[in-house]
Design a protein around this motif. Sequence first.
Motif, PDB file in Angstrom:
ATOM      1  N   ILE A   3       0.871  -1.180   0.000  1.00  0.00           N
ATOM      2  CA  ILE A   3       0.000   0.000   0.000  1.00  0.00           C
ATOM      3  C   ILE A   3       0.904   1.226   0.000  1.00  0.00           C
ATOM      4  N   ILE A   4       0.864   1.988  -1.083  1.00  0.00           N
ATOM      5  CA  ILE A   4       1.797   3.091  -1.302  1.00  0.00           C
ATOM      6  C   ILE A   4       1.074   4.423  -1.258  1.00  0.00           C
ATOM      7  N   ALA A   5       1.517   5.305  -0.360  1.00  0.00           N
ATOM      8  CA  ALA A   5       0.959   6.660  -0.242  1.00  0.00           C
ATOM      9  C   ALA A   5       1.837   7.627  -1.028  1.00  0.00           C
ATOM     10  N   LEU A   6       1.194   8.538  -1.774  1.00  0.00           N
ATOM     11  CA  LEU A   6       1.960   9.441  -2.634  1.00  0.00           C
ATOM     12  C   LEU A   6       1.736  10.921  -2.355  1.00  0.00           C
ATOM     13  N   ASP A   7       0.876  11.280  -1.423  1.00  0.00           N
ATOM     14  CA  ASP A   7       0.698  12.697  -1.101  1.00  0.00           C
ATOM     15  C   ASP A   7       1.740  13.100  -0.067  1.00  0.00           C
ATOM     16  N   SER A   8       2.784  13.788  -0.518  1.00  0.00           N
ATOM     17  CA  SER A   8       3.845  14.233   0.389  1.00  0.00           C
ATOM     18  C   SER A   8       3.762  15.724   0.677  1.00  0.00           C
ATOM     19  N   GLU A  28       7.077  18.363  -0.454  1.00  0.00           N
ATOM     20  CA  GLU A  28       7.586  17.727  -1.663  1.00  0.00           C
ATOM     21  C   GLU A  28       6.437  17.179  -2.503  1.00  0.00           C
ATOM     22  N   MET A  29       6.717  16.949  -3.775  1.00  0.00           N
ATOM     23  CA  MET A  29       5.848  16.165  -4.631  1.00  0.00           C
ATOM     24  C   MET A  29       6.569  14.859  -4.931  1.00  0.00           C
ATOM     25  N   THR A  30       5.812  13.769  -4.951  1.00  0.00           N
ATOM     26  CA  THR A  30       6.393  12.437  -5.093  1.00  0.00           C
ATOM     27  C   THR A  30       5.835  11.729  -6.312  1.00  0.00           C
ATOM     28  N   ILE A  31       6.731  11.081  -7.059  1.00  0.00           N
ATOM     29  CA  ILE A  31       6.327  10.273  -8.211  1.00  0.00           C
ATOM     30  C   ILE A  31       6.887   8.873  -8.051  1.00  0.00           C
ATOM     31  N   LEU A  32       6.084   7.887  -8.414  1.00  0.00           N
ATOM     32  CA  LEU A  32       6.462   6.480  -8.319  1.00  0.00           C
ATOM     33  C   LEU A  32       6.700   5.920  -9.711  1.00  0.00           C
ATOM     34  N   SER A  43       9.635  -0.080 -11.667  1.00  0.00           N
ATOM     35  CA  SER A  43      10.787  -0.392 -10.812  1.00  0.00           C
ATOM     36  C   SER A  43      10.476  -0.262  -9.328  1.00  0.00           C
ATOM     37  N   GLY A  44       9.420   0.491  -8.983  1.00  0.00           N
ATOM     38  CA  GLY A  44       9.106   0.773  -7.579  1.00  0.00           C
ATOM     39  C   GLY A  44       9.881   1.916  -6.993  1.00  0.00           C
ATOM     40  N   GLU A  45      10.721   2.556  -7.778  1.00  0.00           N
ATOM     41  CA  GLU A  45      11.547   3.661  -7.285  1.00  0.00           C
ATOM     42  C   GLU A  45      10.715   4.924  -7.111  1.00  0.00           C
ATOM     43  N   LEU A  46      10.999   5.669  -6.048  1.00  0.00           N
ATOM     44  CA  LEU A  46      10.330   6.938  -5.771  1.00  0.00           C
ATOM     45  C   LEU A  46      11.274   8.099  -6.071  1.00  0.00           C
ATOM     46  N   HIS A  47      10.724   9.156  -6.665  1.00  0.00           N
ATOM     47  CA  HIS A  47      11.465  10.393  -6.905  1.00  0.00           C
ATOM     48  C   HIS A  47      10.678  11.529  -6.268  1.00  0.00           C
ATOM     49  N   ARG A  48      11.410  12.523  -5.740  1.00  0.00           N
ATOM     50  CA  ARG A  48      10.748  13.635  -5.069  1.00  0.00           C
ATOM     51  C   ARG A  48      11.339  14.957  -5.548  1.00  0.00           C
ATOM     52  N   CYS A  49      10.469  15.977  -5.575  1.00  0.00           N
ATOM     53  CA  CYS A  49      10.890  17.339  -5.915  1.00  0.00           C
ATOM     54  C   CYS A  49      10.500  18.268  -4.779  1.00  0.00           C
ATOM     55  N   ASP A  50      11.427  19.095  -4.327  1.00  0.00           N
ATOM     56  CA  ASP A  50      11.164  20.084  -3.290  1.00  0.00           C
ATOM     57  C   ASP A  50      10.237  21.146  -3.841  1.00  0.00           C
ATOM     58  N   CYS A  51       9.095  21.338  -3.216  1.00  0.00           N
ATOM     59  CA  CYS A  51       8.105  22.278  -3.740  1.00  0.00           C
ATOM     60  C   CYS A  51       8.402  23.720  -3.370  1.00  0.00           C
ATOM     61  N   ASN A  52       9.447  23.959  -2.610  1.00  0.00           N
ATOM     62  CA  ASN A  52       9.872  25.325  -2.306  1.00  0.00           C
ATOM     63  C   ASN A  52      10.926  25.845  -3.276  1.00  0.00           C
TER      64      ASN A  52
END
Length: 270
Positions: free
Chosen positions: A240-245, A252-256, A260-269
């Motif tokens: 069970i994967i949560a994506l609202d960061s 941050e915003m998170t993309i799955l 591959s199951g890898e997560l990437h994040r971008c600083d929203c500031n």
Amino acid sequence: MSRYAVGDLQGCLKPLQCLLNEVGFQAERDQLWLVGDLVNRGPDSLETLRYLYSIRNSLRITLGNHDLHCLALARGATDRGRHPSLEALLNAPDCGQLMDWLQQQALVLRSDDGRYLMSHAGIPAKWSSEQALSLSNEIETVLQGPEANNFFTAMYGNDPLLWNNALSGLPRLRAITNHLTRMRISNAQGELELQFKGALADIPEGYRPWFEWHKPNARSETLIFGHWAALECQTGRDDIIALDSGCVWGREMTILDMDSGELHRCDCNS
């Protein structure tokens, strides 16, 4: 083709584009899954929807509570809760076109390979995957039919908090919508507490996160959801994967990467 799923956008276009650039997303080749709450509160709801509409053939979308609220405002079904961030969208010359497209989207989606099941807030433990898809279809049928405005008027409210298969009419539609777009915690009987928006440590006695009522790996699919920013994407489990960061709250915003199951994040500031 690569597949990606991204958490709640809420009108934050630049972080989305940052993530898509980072993973090398190409609309003509890849697929992007959006977990809902595309608009509201963030700085660019109109431009976010315009961008998404421009790549609509590459998208799979489940609607969130903010999306449904935006539709209700645009259709004149309510005038309450009108956030200033929606004004440009609601007054835009292409608002009708964008709302017509948004209104065609689902509340639950399953990937073609059966690996993933996505909804905005989650899936109650007592619902099978097939039931969740069927109940989503009930809402989709109403959204795309002549009774849509009646639904938008009646969808507000918390009752009934406990799901019953015998529910009918507008109370049934409201219950489906609340479970799929507003749920965070419930008690052992499955009764929702819809006022709670806080962190895990603050959950009231007798309630647990909806996903903790799921037996580990009980489904053939991995569940993807958003909606609960205070959770900070922490479910403590792989199925069970949560994506609202919390991008709209300056985090941050998170993309799955769904393959591959890898997560990437971008600083929203930034």
